[in-house]
Design a protein around this motif. Structure first.
Motif, PDB file in Angstrom:
ATOM      1  N   UNK A   1     -47.250  24.948  21.883  1.00  0.00           N
ATOM      2  CA  UNK A   1     -48.091  25.165  20.983  1.00  0.00           C
ATOM      3  C   UNK A   1     -49.465  26.018  22.481  1.00  0.00           C
ATOM      4  N   UNK A   2     -48.835  25.672  24.127  1.00  0.00           N
ATOM      5  CA  UNK A   2     -49.527  26.581  25.240  1.00  0.00           C
ATOM      6  C   UNK A   2     -49.910  27.680  25.073  1.00  0.00           C
ATOM      7  N   UNK A   3     -48.277  28.354  24.262  1.00  0.00           N
ATOM      8  CA  UNK A   3     -48.321  29.597  24.918  1.00  0.00           C
ATOM      9  C   UNK A   3     -48.373  30.353  23.546  1.00  0.00           C
ATOM     10  N   UNK A   4     -48.642  30.158  22.419  1.00  0.00           N
ATOM     11  CA  UNK A   4     -49.352  30.156  21.261  1.00  0.00           C
ATOM     12  C   UNK A   4     -47.753  31.157  20.218  1.00  0.00           C
ATOM     13  N   UNK A   5     -47.026  31.297  21.116  1.00  0.00           N
ATOM     14  CA  UNK A   5     -45.896  31.655  20.136  1.00  0.00           C
ATOM     15  C   UNK A   5     -45.362  30.916  18.577  1.00  0.00           C
ATOM     16  N   UNK A   6     -46.017  29.767  18.283  1.00  0.00           N
ATOM     17  CA  UNK A   6     -45.734  28.667  17.360  1.00  0.00           C
ATOM     18  C   UNK A   6     -46.941  29.164  16.249  1.00  0.00           C
ATOM     19  N   UNK A   7     -46.928  29.473  14.845  1.00  0.00           N
ATOM     20  CA  UNK A   7     -48.011  29.117  13.819  1.00  0.00           C
ATOM     21  C   UNK A   7     -48.642  28.172  13.882  1.00  0.00           C
ATOM     22  N   UNK A   8     -49.980  28.262  13.460  1.00  0.00           N
ATOM     23  CA  UNK A   8     -51.138  26.788  14.019  1.00  0.00           C
ATOM     24  C   UNK A   8     -50.113  25.581  12.818  1.00  0.00           C
ATOM     25  N   UNK A   9     -49.571  25.893  11.636  1.00  0.00           N
ATOM     26  CA  UNK A   9     -49.584  24.632  11.417  1.00  0.00           C
ATOM     27  C   UNK A   9     -48.802  24.010  11.461  1.00  0.00           C
ATOM     28  N   UNK A  10     -47.604  24.887  12.139  1.00  0.00           N
ATOM     29  CA  UNK A  10     -46.659  23.976  13.181  1.00  0.00           C
ATOM     30  C   UNK A  10     -46.615  24.081  13.803  1.00  0.00           C
ATOM     31  N   UNK A  11     -47.585  23.845  14.786  1.00  0.00           N
ATOM     32  CA  UNK A  11     -48.310  24.033  15.760  1.00  0.00           C
ATOM     33  C   UNK A  11     -49.316  22.061  15.990  1.00  0.00           C
ATOM     34  N   UNK A  12     -49.637  22.704  14.820  1.00  0.00           N
ATOM     35  CA  UNK A  12     -50.278  20.849  14.621  1.00  0.00           C
ATOM     36  C   UNK A  12     -49.511  20.017  14.265  1.00  0.00           C
ATOM     37  N   UNK A  13     -48.147  20.215  14.092  1.00  0.00           N
ATOM     38  CA  UNK A  13     -47.437  19.529  12.863  1.00  0.00           C
ATOM     39  C   UNK A  13     -46.695  18.701  14.675  1.00  0.00           C
ATOM     40  N   UNK A  14     -46.326  19.686  15.271  1.00  0.00           N
ATOM     41  CA  UNK A  14     -45.518  19.339  16.478  1.00  0.00           C
ATOM     42  C   UNK A  14     -46.226  18.633  17.484  1.00  0.00           C
ATOM     43  N   UNK A  15     -47.354  18.888  17.409  1.00  0.00           N
ATOM     44  CA  UNK A  15     -48.554  18.329  18.488  1.00  0.00           C
ATOM     45  C   UNK A  15     -49.110  16.988  18.422  1.00  0.00           C
ATOM     46  N   UNK A  16     -48.859  16.860  16.466  1.00  0.00           N
ATOM     47  CA  UNK A  16     -49.072  15.468  16.168  1.00  0.00           C
ATOM     48  C   UNK A  16     -47.409  14.729  16.303  1.00  0.00           C
TER      49      UNK A  16
END
Length: 638
Positions: A508-523
């Protein structure tokens, strides 16, 4: 450090003492002694009065400088002690300073025999660890010379390695003798009725890797200089705050001031960089010093400047298999101890880290003032990533387990940390998930430097193309569809290591994930199997390899969570960020506002306070900088 130890630190010198101020020569996970440049310069420091060790009336408090303990000869209620001993101790660069003040408690004069036994074993820190290894010290020879006012302990090995510890008393002791188990310094002191007497003892540690020894003369003066140094490093608006975040930041800044160690820049300039932690890692570490400097960058940018210059000065220039050195590679750790000097351990300059090089580029972009000066070093770092680092050959930044050094070379650098869900260790060349994120971020940021600072748009375009390809392939090759989560790593055969691990939060920090996947990973990282209530675990519980007391397979690391917090902030996951920050700050409060290196993975429902990890360093640099990262994240930065 043990909870019953008192720690004194300054400029790469530290003393680990008992609450009464003594040193026993202990080994294992929490050795005591006076340490400088990986060597133990005092292994015994035993005070007796009238032939016996005094009892502790008031122990020295860890964190207090100077450390003051109150001692007395043993007595009974109806016949209280004839005198009291006030013991005051502090360290400066290469020095342990001690002031002993004896106060008479009776209306008649008292004669006291005070003796101090000192010894120095010059054990290398790698010898002191409880890892079962034995080291051949070759022709190493210890020596002891009795001086009129003390003693000098020496150690020599070969023609080019020597170390010494000199102990002197003021006033000079009336007797000095070598007992075979240390040198005994003795004073006969006369206390007037309700009067006092005092003496000072100074132990100076000199090693080939150490700079000049401080000339400071007393514990009080050493403490005053340290206090001024910490005050200069502090942030007034944080120190004056009373909320949890302000208090954790204030303690973190104080610890970062303590942990700074000397280093040298590319042009020979003297620097002070974050040493990783005590007791084992008080030296320049690539990954640790870089992440610490990134966390502190908005508040103390000089740390980043010094770290970048020190790492540029030690950047790899050739090939050395023992040290894992390759041209352009950023160093993992730098040691100047005996075993490193004689290459009995590879860590004199050891390059076995797959992530220090991209993190160097990430920090350089964030500290733009140095970008022009370090252009050559940055290009060499990119060349390493594309070449020996594996991006061109393997498509990923990879490491191969090093039989002479570190088997695992990302931040989770213990054996078995990079594993499948069944606990099987991934074999190399290994591509760890978060490292691909760092590589992507480094390429994007360096492309921006190339275009805006170095005036090289063709180079910028090339790096952007490599970064875009890396990002696209990452989504394809690392994603676990059934778990809706990224794999921990790809092994040498391209198989996904499917353990669910906190490394995903770094993406999430590095920005390699797209926004939708990043949100799912963060949750997902804030669900109960990951989040203990204090912090996100390194591995989600319930998996076969999970263990709450494992170094990297179930424990909780504050710095790991700091990166996750910055990633949550980047993607606007405000509720998850606040939950994570609340847990970390609650843990900091339970530790006197000083976050440890690592905590056990037990949850808040298992125990009302964080369960300590038994071998945790404290203070430790990136844990100390974690509250600063939380401050940035909560302000919306990343």
């Amino acid at each position: 450090m043990r909870r019953d130890q008192v720690l004194l630190v300054r400029d790469g010198t530290f003393a680990a003492l008992s609450p009464s101020g003594g040193i026993t020569g202990r080994r294992g996970t929490a050795p005591d002694g006076l340490f400088r440049c990986d060597a133990r310069h005092l292994s015994r420091w035993r005070l007796t009065v009238d032939g016996a060790e005094p009892s502790v009336l008031s122990p020295a408090a860890d964190g207090a400088v100077p450390a003051v303990s109150v001692l007395m000869p043993r007595g009974v209620r109806d016949e209280p002690a004839a005198y009291t001993v006030f013991r005051e101790q502090a360290v400066a660069s290469g020095v342990l300073l001690e002031r002993l003040r004896l106060v008479g408690n009776r209306p008649v004069g008292t004669t006291v025999r005070l003796e101090l036994v000192a010894d120095a074993d010059f054990a290398d820190q790698f010898e002191l660890r409880s890892d079962g290894r034995e080291y051949d010290k070759g022709d190493g020879r210890r020596s002891v010379e009795v001086l009129p006012d003390g003693a000098e302990f020496g150690y020599r090995r070969g023609e080019d390695w020597s170390a010494s510890t000199t102990v002197r008393g003021t006033p000079a002791p009336d007797s000095v003798r070598d007992t075979g188990e240390g040198v005994l310094l003795g004073w006969t002191l006369t206390l007037p009725p309700h009067g006092e007497a005092e003496l000072t003892v100074r132990a100076e540690a000199r090693t080939p890797g150490g700079r000049a020894v401080s000339e400071v003369a007393s514990p009080a003066r050493a403490a005053a200089e340290l206090a001024a140094d910490i005050e200069e490093f502090a942030l007034p608006w944080v120190v004056e705050g009373t909320d949890r975040l302000a208090r954790a930041c204030a303690q973190g800044l104080a610890d970062l001031a303590l942990l700074r160690v000397p280093a040298t820049g590319p042009d020979g300039e003297e620097l002070r960089v974050p040493g990783a932690g005590i007791p084992w890692f008080l030296t320049l570490f690539g990954r640790d010093s870089l992440l610490t400097s990134l966390f502190a960058l908005p508040y103390r940018p000089a740390l980043a400047e010094h770290t970048l210059l020190a790492l540029a000065a030690t950047q790899g220039t050739g090939y050395d298999v023992l040290r894992n050195e390759q041209p352009g590679r950023i160093v993992h750790e730098v040691r100047s101890g005996e075993l490193a000097h004689f290459r009995q351990v590879p860590f004199g300059r050891y390059y076995g880290a797959v992530d220090s090089t991209p993190l160097f580029l990430v920090l350089l972009h964030a500290h733009r003032e140095l970008a022009a000066r370090l252009e050559r070093h940055a290009r060499a770092a990119v060349d390493w990533m594309l070449g020996d680092g594996g991006l061109t050959e393997h498509g990923w930044l990879v490491y191969t387990p090093d039989p002479n050094g570190l088997v695992t070379q990302n931040w989770k650098d213990s054996a078995g940390a990079i594993c499948f869900a069944d606990g099987t260790e991934a074999t190399g060349p290994v591509a760890v998930a978060e490292v691909q994120g760092y590589a992507y971020d480094a390429l994007v940021r360096t492309a921006e430097l190339a275009r805006e600072v170095w005036d090289d748009p063709d180079y910028a375009h090339r790096l952007e193309s490599v970064a875009a390809d890396l990002r696209a392939r990452f989504h394809r090759d690392f994603w676990l569809p059934e778990q809706d989560f990224p794999a921990l790593a790809l092994d040498g055969e391209g198989r996904r290591a499917d353990a669910l691990a906190s490394d995903a939060g770094h993406l999430l920090w590095s920005g390699i994930l797209d926004a939708e996947r990043a949100a799912r990973v963060g949750r997902r990282l804030l669900e109960p199997d990951f989040f203990s209530g204090w912090a996100v675990r390194t591995l989600a519980s319930g998996q076969a390899p999970y263990h709450p007391l494992s170094y990297h397979r179930g424990s909780c690391w504050p710095h790991d969570n700091a990166v996750i917090a910055l990633g949550l902030a980047r993607h606007g996951l405000t509720e998850e960020l606040r939950t994570l920050a609340d847990g970390l700050l609650a843990a900091a409060e339970q530790h006197g506002w000083r976050l440890p290196e690592v905590m056990a993975g037990y949850s808040t429902t298992d125990h009302p306070a964080p369960v300590p990890y038994p071998h945790s360093c404290s203070p430790q640099a990136w844990a100390a900088a974690t509250p600063l990262a939380l401050l940035t994240a909560l302000r919306g930065g990343h």
